[in-house]
Scaffold this motif. Structure first.
Motif, mmCIF file in Angstrom:
data_model
loop_
_atom_site.group_PDB
_atom_site.id
_atom_site.type_symbol
_atom_site.label_atom_id
_atom_site.label_comp_id
_atom_site.label_asym_id
_atom_site.label_seq_id
_atom_site.Cartn_x
_atom_site.Cartn_y
_atom_site.Cartn_z
ATOM 1 N N ARG A 1 0.892 -1.103 -0.055
ATOM 2 C CA ARG A 1 -0.219 0.043 0.213
ATOM 3 C C ARG A 1 0.834 1.225 0.013
ATOM 4 O O ARG A 1 1.440 1.548 1.114
ATOM 5 C CB ARG A 1 -0.952 0.037 1.098
ATOM 6 N N ASN A 2 0.928 1.949 -1.176
ATOM 7 C CA ASN A 2 1.929 3.068 -1.153
ATOM 8 C C ASN A 2 1.067 4.180 -0.549
ATOM 9 O O ASN A 2 -0.238 4.132 -0.383
ATOM 10 C CB ASN A 2 1.800 3.513 -2.638
ATOM 11 N N LYS A 3 2.020 5.079 -0.108
ATOM 12 C CA LYS A 3 1.327 6.322 0.483
ATOM 13 C C LYS A 3 0.102 7.165 -0.282
ATOM 14 O O LYS A 3 -0.001 7.043 -1.312
ATOM 15 C CB LYS A 3 2.600 7.406 0.990
ATOM 16 N N ASP A 4 -0.723 7.768 0.742
ATOM 17 C CA ASP A 4 -1.916 8.413 0.046
ATOM 18 C C ASP A 4 -1.293 9.480 -0.857
ATOM 19 O O ASP A 4 -0.415 10.238 -0.702
ATOM 20 C CB ASP A 4 -2.722 8.820 0.915
ATOM 21 N N ARG A 5 -2.193 9.756 -1.851
ATOM 22 C CA ARG A 5 -1.833 10.723 -2.732
ATOM 23 C C ARG A 5 -2.527 12.193 -2.229
ATOM 24 O O ARG A 5 -3.791 12.224 -1.765
ATOM 25 C CB ARG A 5 -2.454 10.728 -4.202
ATOM 26 N N GLU A 6 -1.791 13.481 -2.383
ATOM 27 C CA GLU A 6 -2.261 14.419 -1.725
ATOM 28 C C GLU A 6 -3.611 14.929 -2.813
ATOM 29 O O GLU A 6 -3.752 14.693 -3.911
ATOM 30 C CB GLU A 6 -1.522 15.571 -1.910
ATOM 31 N N LEU A 7 -4.568 15.541 -2.131
ATOM 32 C CA LEU A 7 -5.779 15.974 -2.902
ATOM 33 C C LEU A 7 -5.539 17.074 -3.982
ATOM 34 O O LEU A 7 -4.341 17.751 -3.816
ATOM 35 C CB LEU A 7 -6.724 16.484 -1.867
ATOM 36 N N ILE A 8 -6.197 17.076 -5.044
ATOM 37 C CA ILE A 8 -6.159 18.186 -6.169
ATOM 38 C C ILE A 8 -6.694 19.498 -5.250
ATOM 39 O O ILE A 8 -7.993 19.366 -5.085
ATOM 40 C CB ILE A 8 -6.705 17.759 -7.333
ATOM 41 N N HIS A 9 -5.973 20.551 -5.097
ATOM 42 C CA HIS A 9 -6.470 21.649 -4.562
ATOM 43 C C HIS A 9 -6.812 22.625 -5.565
ATOM 44 O O HIS A 9 -7.899 23.516 -5.304
ATOM 45 C CB HIS A 9 -5.376 22.587 -3.646
ATOM 46 N N ASP A 10 -6.437 22.586 -6.732
ATOM 47 C CA ASP A 10 -6.905 23.450 -7.819
ATOM 48 C C ASP A 10 -7.750 22.621 -8.757
ATOM 49 O O ASP A 10 -7.325 21.992 -9.704
ATOM 50 C CB ASP A 10 -5.692 24.350 -8.438
ATOM 51 N N ILE A 11 -9.166 22.805 -8.745
ATOM 52 C CA ILE A 11 -9.770 22.106 -9.614
ATOM 53 C C ILE A 11 -9.999 22.500 -11.016
ATOM 54 O O ILE A 11 -10.008 21.769 -11.825
ATOM 55 C CB ILE A 11 -11.208 22.168 -9.035
ATOM 56 N N THR A 12 -9.102 23.691 -11.115
ATOM 57 C CA THR A 12 -9.124 24.262 -12.547
ATOM 58 C C THR A 12 -7.963 23.445 -13.414
ATOM 59 O O THR A 12 -8.040 23.480 -14.628
ATOM 60 C CB THR A 12 -9.155 25.659 -12.749
ATOM 61 N N SER A 13 -7.149 22.499 -12.546
ATOM 62 C CA SER A 13 -6.296 21.779 -13.416
ATOM 63 C C SER A 13 -6.923 20.726 -14.063
ATOM 64 O O SER A 13 -6.091 19.908 -14.717
ATOM 65 C CB SER A 13 -4.970 21.555 -12.231
ATOM 66 N N ILE A 14 -8.283 20.334 -13.452
ATOM 67 C CA ILE A 14 -8.740 18.986 -14.316
ATOM 68 C C ILE A 14 -9.685 19.652 -15.500
ATOM 69 O O ILE A 14 -10.485 20.421 -15.266
ATOM 70 C CB ILE A 14 -9.792 18.400 -13.214
ATOM 71 N N PRO A 15 -9.073 19.060 -16.711
ATOM 72 C CA PRO A 15 -9.759 19.560 -17.865
ATOM 73 C C PRO A 15 -11.284 19.128 -17.954
ATOM 74 O O PRO A 15 -11.569 18.146 -17.328
ATOM 75 C CB PRO A 15 -9.026 18.876 -18.879
ATOM 76 N N PHE A 16 -12.144 19.818 -18.613
ATOM 77 C CA PHE A 16 -13.517 19.639 -18.896
ATOM 78 C C PHE A 16 -13.477 18.484 -19.764
ATOM 79 O O PHE A 16 -12.951 18.373 -20.911
ATOM 80 C CB PHE A 16 -14.120 20.699 -19.624
ATOM 81 N N PRO A 17 -14.193 17.421 -19.086
ATOM 82 C CA PRO A 17 -14.064 16.206 -19.987
ATOM 83 C C PRO A 17 -15.040 15.884 -21.176
ATOM 84 O O PRO A 17 -14.920 14.923 -21.708
ATOM 85 C CB PRO A 17 -14.567 15.169 -18.928
ATOM 86 N N TYR A 18 -16.051 16.738 -21.403
ATOM 87 C CA TYR A 18 -16.943 16.825 -22.441
ATOM 88 C C TYR A 18 -16.639 17.475 -23.558
ATOM 89 O O TYR A 18 -16.278 18.573 -23.374
ATOM 90 C CB TYR A 18 -18.509 17.065 -21.917
ATOM 91 N N ASP A 19 -16.804 16.720 -24.840
ATOM 92 C CA ASP A 19 -16.710 17.767 -25.945
ATOM 93 C C ASP A 19 -17.659 18.570 -26.228
ATOM 94 O O ASP A 19 -18.645 18.680 -25.767
ATOM 95 C CB ASP A 19 -16.576 16.808 -27.221
ATOM 96 N N GLY A 20 -16.950 19.670 -26.832
ATOM 97 C CA GLY A 20 -17.954 20.672 -26.908
ATOM 98 C C GLY A 20 -18.064 22.099 -27.374
ATOM 99 O O GLY A 20 -18.802 22.669 -27.398
#
Length: 160
Positions: free
Chosen positions: A141-160
């Motif tokens: 069990r590797n160490k936990d990953r830190e949460l993503i703090h900047d939600i804008t770093s996640i690209p919008f997943p729907y084409d459009g």
């Protein structure tokens, strides 16, 4: 390496935000996604996944689909033992060790937020933070990953 992100939705009118977000965040030509519903025959889901010839199949697990995911993954490992099977999602994230102990066909579990974990896993494999995996019969069990703090770093997943 070809990766297939699998979602088993509750209804045919639903779409899975999780697999779309993982695919968009990974930004890789080697990542595909497939969506099914819990109303489809397990054998039909298995056939569809098998024919995609992925090296690794990742299942997005929730309370409404975990049994279907377990059934499909178990059969997939039997017909394609070289295929790596990874589970992720809220249903398995917090009981990762128990799932790994109970189901020997699961090769790894991605815990918590999957975007950064999946992207890093594509680059370095099981050494990525947020991964529980098997090595020489042991569950690591590797160490936990830190949460993503900047939600804008996640690209919008729907084409459009």
């Amino acid at each position: 390496m070809k990766a297939l992100l699998v979602a088993v939705n509750a209804k045919y009118i639903h779409t899975s935000l999780s697999v779309r977000t993982l695919k968009a965040y990974a930004n890789s030509d080697n990542v595909e996604m497939a969506e099914y519903t819990i109303n489809e025959r397990v054998e039909d889901i298995l056939r569809s996944i098998f024919l995609k010839k992925a090296d690794v199949v990742l299942f997005s697990c929730y309370i409404w689909n975990v049994e279907v995911c377990l059934d499909v993954a178990d059969m997939l490992k039997k017909v394609s033992p070289e295929t790596k099977i990874i589970f992720g999602g809220p249903e398995v994230s917090f009981d990762d060790t128990e799932y790994m102990q109970k189901y020997d066909f699961i090769d790894a579990i991605m815990r918590g937020e999957g975007e950064s974990t999946f992207k890093e896993w594509l680059e370095i494999g099981e050494m990525a933070d947020g991964i529980t995996y098997r090595e020489n019969g042991e569950i690591i069990r590797n160490k936990d990953r830190e949460l993503i703090h900047d939600i804008t770093s996640i690209p919008f997943p729907y084409d459009g």
